[in-house]
Motif scaffolding. Structure first.
Motif, PDB file in Angstrom:
ATOM      1  N   TYR A 120      85.198 -53.636   2.822  1.00 23.92           N
ATOM      2  CA  TYR A 120      85.421 -53.393   1.392  1.00 23.92           C
ATOM      3  C   TYR A 120      86.435 -52.277   1.193  1.00 23.92           C
ATOM      4  N   LEU A 121      86.337 -51.204   2.023  1.00 28.03           N
ATOM      5  CA  LEU A 121      87.292 -50.097   1.901  1.00 28.03           C
ATOM      6  C   LEU A 121      88.699 -50.553   2.262  1.00 28.03           C
ATOM      7  N   ARG A 122      88.828 -51.359   3.301  1.00 23.23           N
ATOM      8  CA  ARG A 122      90.151 -51.860   3.679  1.00 23.23           C
ATOM      9  C   ARG A 122      90.748 -52.725   2.565  1.00 23.23           C
ATOM     10  N   ASP A 123      89.926 -53.547   1.943  1.00 28.66           N
ATOM     11  CA  ASP A 123      90.413 -54.398   0.857  1.00 28.66           C
ATOM     12  C   ASP A 123      90.887 -53.550  -0.329  1.00 28.66           C
ATOM     13  N   LEU A 124      90.098 -52.526  -0.686  1.00 34.49           N
ATOM     14  CA  LEU A 124      90.511 -51.650  -1.793  1.00 34.49           C
ATOM     15  C   LEU A 124      91.798 -50.911  -1.444  1.00 34.49           C
ATOM     16  N   THR A 125      91.940 -50.500  -0.178  1.00 28.75           N
ATOM     17  CA  THR A 125      93.160 -49.798   0.234  1.00 28.75           C
ATOM     18  C   THR A 125      94.375 -50.704   0.120  1.00 28.75           C
ATOM     19  N   ARG A 126      94.245 -51.963   0.565  1.00 30.59           N
ATOM     20  CA  ARG A 126      95.366 -52.899   0.446  1.00 30.59           C
ATOM     21  C   ARG A 126      95.722 -53.156  -1.011  1.00 30.59           C
ATOM     22  N   ARG A 127      94.717 -53.296  -1.849  1.00 33.12           N
ATOM     23  CA  ARG A 127      94.986 -53.516  -3.280  1.00 33.12           C
ATOM     24  C   ARG A 127      95.643 -52.300  -3.906  1.00 33.12           C
ATOM     25  N   ALA A 128      95.215 -51.097  -3.505  1.00 34.11           N
ATOM     26  CA  ALA A 128      95.837 -49.882  -4.032  1.00 34.11           C
ATOM     27  C   ALA A 128      97.286 -49.769  -3.595  1.00 34.11           C
ATOM     28  N   GLU A 129      97.584 -50.199  -2.366  1.00 36.60           N
ATOM     29  CA  GLU A 129      98.960 -50.142  -1.873  1.00 36.60           C
ATOM     30  C   GLU A 129      99.862 -51.078  -2.669  1.00 36.60           C
ATOM     31  N   ARG A 130      99.289 -52.198  -3.145  1.00 34.77           N
ATOM     32  CA  ARG A 130     100.056 -53.130  -3.980  1.00 34.77           C
ATOM     33  C   ARG A 130     100.038 -52.745  -5.454  1.00 34.77           C
ATOM     34  N   GLY A 131      99.313 -51.670  -5.810  1.00 29.50           N
ATOM     35  CA  GLY A 131      99.234 -51.264  -7.212  1.00 29.50           C
ATOM     36  C   GLY A 131      98.272 -52.089  -8.028  1.00 29.50           C
ATOM     37  N   GLU A 132      97.302 -52.742  -7.366  1.00 25.25           N
ATOM     38  CA  GLU A 132      96.367 -53.625  -8.063  1.00 25.25           C
ATOM     39  C   GLU A 132      94.965 -53.041  -8.156  1.00 25.25           C
ATOM     40  N   PHE A 133      94.762 -51.822  -7.712  1.00 27.04           N
ATOM     41  CA  PHE A 133      93.426 -51.214  -7.743  1.00 27.04           C
ATOM     42  C   PHE A 133      93.504 -49.867  -8.453  1.00 27.04           C
ATOM     43  N   ALA A 134      92.545 -49.633  -9.345  1.00 27.48           N
ATOM     44  CA  ALA A 134      92.449 -48.372 -10.086  1.00 27.48           C
ATOM     45  C   ALA A 134      91.034 -47.823  -9.918  1.00 27.48           C
ATOM     46  N   ILE A 135      90.942 -46.535  -9.616  1.00 28.13           N
ATOM     47  CA  ILE A 135      89.637 -45.918  -9.380  1.00 28.13           C
ATOM     48  C   ILE A 135      88.900 -45.660 -10.695  1.00 28.13           C
ATOM     49  N   GLY A 136      89.662 -45.427 -11.774  1.00 30.32           N
ATOM     50  CA  GLY A 136      89.051 -45.034 -13.041  1.00 30.32           C
ATOM     51  C   GLY A 136      87.972 -45.972 -13.555  1.00 30.32           C
ATOM     52  N   PRO A 137      88.236 -47.292 -13.696  1.00 25.77           N
ATOM     53  CA  PRO A 137      87.187 -48.198 -14.205  1.00 25.77           C
ATOM     54  C   PRO A 137      85.928 -48.193 -13.347  1.00 25.77           C
ATOM     55  N   MET A 138      86.089 -48.105 -12.012  1.00 25.38           N
ATOM     56  CA  MET A 138      84.919 -48.075 -11.138  1.00 25.38           C
ATOM     57  C   MET A 138      84.100 -46.805 -11.367  1.00 25.38           C
ATOM     58  N   LEU A 139      84.787 -45.655 -11.506  1.00 27.16           N
ATOM     59  CA  LEU A 139      84.090 -44.401 -11.765  1.00 27.16           C
ATOM     60  C   LEU A 139      83.365 -44.440 -13.102  1.00 27.16           C
ATOM     61  N   MET A 140      84.061 -44.937 -14.132  1.00 28.06           N
ATOM     62  CA  MET A 140      83.450 -44.945 -15.470  1.00 28.06           C
ATOM     63  C   MET A 140      82.248 -45.871 -15.531  1.00 28.06           C
ATOM     64  N   ALA A 141      82.329 -47.000 -14.827  1.00 27.53           N
ATOM     65  CA  ALA A 141      81.181 -47.910 -14.809  1.00 27.53           C
ATOM     66  C   ALA A 141      79.971 -47.242 -14.158  1.00 27.53           C
ATOM     67  N   LEU A 142      80.198 -46.541 -13.046  1.00 29.64           N
ATOM     68  CA  LEU A 142      79.088 -45.846 -12.389  1.00 29.64           C
ATOM     69  C   LEU A 142      78.572 -44.704 -13.246  1.00 29.64           C
ATOM     70  N   ALA A 143      79.494 -43.983 -13.937  1.00 29.70           N
ATOM     71  CA  ALA A 143      79.065 -42.874 -14.800  1.00 29.70           C
ATOM     72  C   ALA A 143      78.187 -43.379 -15.936  1.00 29.70           C
ATOM     73  N   ARG A 144      78.585 -44.516 -16.535  1.00 29.48           N
ATOM     74  CA  ARG A 144      77.764 -45.087 -17.613  1.00 29.48           C
ATOM     75  C   ARG A 144      76.415 -45.553 -17.080  1.00 29.48           C
ATOM     76  N   ALA A 145      76.419 -46.191 -15.898  1.00 29.41           N
ATOM     77  CA  ALA A 145      75.153 -46.675 -15.347  1.00 29.41           C
ATOM     78  C   ALA A 145      74.210 -45.527 -15.037  1.00 29.41           C
ATOM     79  N   ASN A 146      74.723 -44.457 -14.441  1.00 28.11           N
ATOM     80  CA  ASN A 146      73.870 -43.314 -14.129  1.00 28.11           C
ATOM     81  C   ASN A 146      73.442 -42.589 -15.388  1.00 28.11           C
TER      82      ASN A 146
END
Length: 434
Positions: free
Chosen positions: A400-426
């Motif tokens: 999963y980490l390798r996939d996110l890294t490849r997507r980030a290298e292509r500019g297709e992954f953003a950390i913000g939505p993932m963080l905000m989703a976890l912040a809302r859930a917690n």
């Protein structure tokens, strides 16, 4: 208070401890204390939500103050007013007597006035031979004068809260406008990113804001909106940087080529050094032909060009900005258990904890190192913390980490939505537990 004794209500109205407490408080007025009655009334209107009186009760209070002969409330001029219900009705814009009596009771219960009833329940004044007031029966404004400082303090508090709410609304409106226009610009320019998902997330944030929000709700919405704006700006900055590098004909970014097929991988510097030493010995001991000299010159020029190209490359991980540490810990509280002493206070603590969690989750050092190079050390640690929160739903943390890294290298992954989703859930789980 006038008379210095306890005043009990006339007729069937019962005496209460609240009435007694108000009368005791009214006796504690400082000597010589004076207050502008209309200034105090404006403060009372401002503090109405905290004092617990209605606007109609304030209209009756305004009528009572209009019967006080001086602009300054003070014990020297007496604090009892004695208007009839008919006169109160006229100065209360035609309010009925039954309504006036009901709101007078509200003012008494709120501790703003005291009833000083006569033996027969009538309101009147008794004067001495010189025409001065000897004794008056009606409504005493002594509690209002005694609580003047408290009323002004409550009014200032209400004003500050209103201004704070207004500023939060203004900031949220500006941030909403920025996000909407930035998403539109990104879509028109064809910037890399899942803009459909970002747009849906933006609409969800807007729809979650109630019509009459509290300051806490506005603060939470503003924080999430600002995070979304920062994430969009990061993606657009990466898009601008990529256009500058790829569109400049004077740079070699587009034609990086290494013709040295015998070069050694960067992950093995010791082997490369040994081979370099051996080739240097060979050149010193063996005769060198003209063709070998030309080949050596060609290899040196190719290596020099490759080194020049490497010098033009941007350091890895600098294109994505790190989010605030407090937000990361709010969204991923489990990572704190792996910090030194069971707590995380700095980015260094978080990165150290991420190394421990990386090993626990089975993520290889190579995958984590690649993530650090592409995302940056802080963001890589943040992603590890997010993976830890979702570990029960992820089959292979390393993959999963390798996939996110490849997507980030292509500019297709953003950390913000993932963080905000976890912040809302917690945040929701904390509220439900509370």
């Amino acid at each position: 208070m006038e008379g210095g004794s306890v005043a009990t209500p006339f007729g069937r109205r019962a005496m209460t401890l609240g009435m007694l407490a108000n009368q005791v408080m009214a006796r504690e007025i400082e000597d010589g204390k004076t207050v502008d009655k209309w200034k105090l009334f404006r403060a009372l209107c401002e503090a109405r939500p905290l004092i617990g009186v209605t606007d109609r009760a304030l209209a009756v209070m305004n009528a009572l103050l209009s019967f006080y002969p001086k602009d300054e409330l003070s014990e020297a001029h007496g604090l009892v007013v004695f208007p009839s219900n008919a006169q109160l009705s006229l100065r209360s814009h035609g309010m009925t007597e039954q309504t006036i009596r009901r709101h007078l009771a509200v003012l008494v219960e709120a501790g703003l006035i005291i009833r000083k009833d006569s033996p027969n329940g009538k309101r009147y004044v008794r004067r001495n031979g010189a025409g001065a007031i000897d004794e008056a029966f009606g409504f005493s404004l002594a509690p209002l004068l005694a609580r003047a400082d408290e009323v002004e303090s409550l009014a200032a508090q209400v004003t500050a809260e209103r201004l704070h709410l207004q500023r939060l609304r203004e900031r949220l409106t500006l941030c909403r406008r920025d996000v909407a226009k930035l998403i539109e610009t990104a879509a028109e320019e064809g910037a890399r990113g899942d803009w459909e998902m970002i747009s849906m997330h933006f609409r969800a944030l807007v729809m979650a804001i109630p019509r009459t929000p509290t300051p806490d709700v506005l603060t939470t919405a503003l924080e999430e909106m600002e995070m979304l704006r920062e994430e969009i700006v990061n993606l657009l900055e990466m898009h601008i940087d990529s256009r500058k590098i790829s569109g400049n004909p004077f740079q070699n970014q587009r034609h990086i080529q290494n013709s040295n097929t015998d070069s050694i991988s960067e992950s093995e510097p010791a082997i490369e050094t040994k081979q370099g030493e051996k080739s240097e010995i060979d050149r010193q001991t063996l005769p060198v032909t003209k063709g070998q000299k030309d080949a050596d010159l060609g290899k040196r020029s190719v290596n020099a060009a490759g080194a020049a190209n490497e010098s033009h490359r941007s350091p890895p991980g600098l294109g994505i900005k790190a989010f605030p540490l407090a937000l990361v810990l709010q969204a991923c509280p489990q990572i704190a258990d792996y910090g030194a002493g069971g707590a995380i206070s700095t980015w260094r603590d978080l990165m150290a904890a991420a190394v421990v969690v990386r090993s626990m989750l089975g993520v290889s050092p190579d995958a984590y190192q690649q993530a650090c190079e592409i995302l940056g050390a802080e963001n890589a640690a943040t992603v590890i913390a997010c993976i830890l929160e979702r570990a029960g739903h992820i089959n292979s943390a390393g993959g999963y980490l390798r996939d996110l890294t490849r997507r980030a290298e292509r500019g297709e992954f953003a950390i913000g939505p993932m963080l905000m989703a976890l912040a809302r859930a917690n945040g929701n789980s904390v509220r439900k537990a509370g």
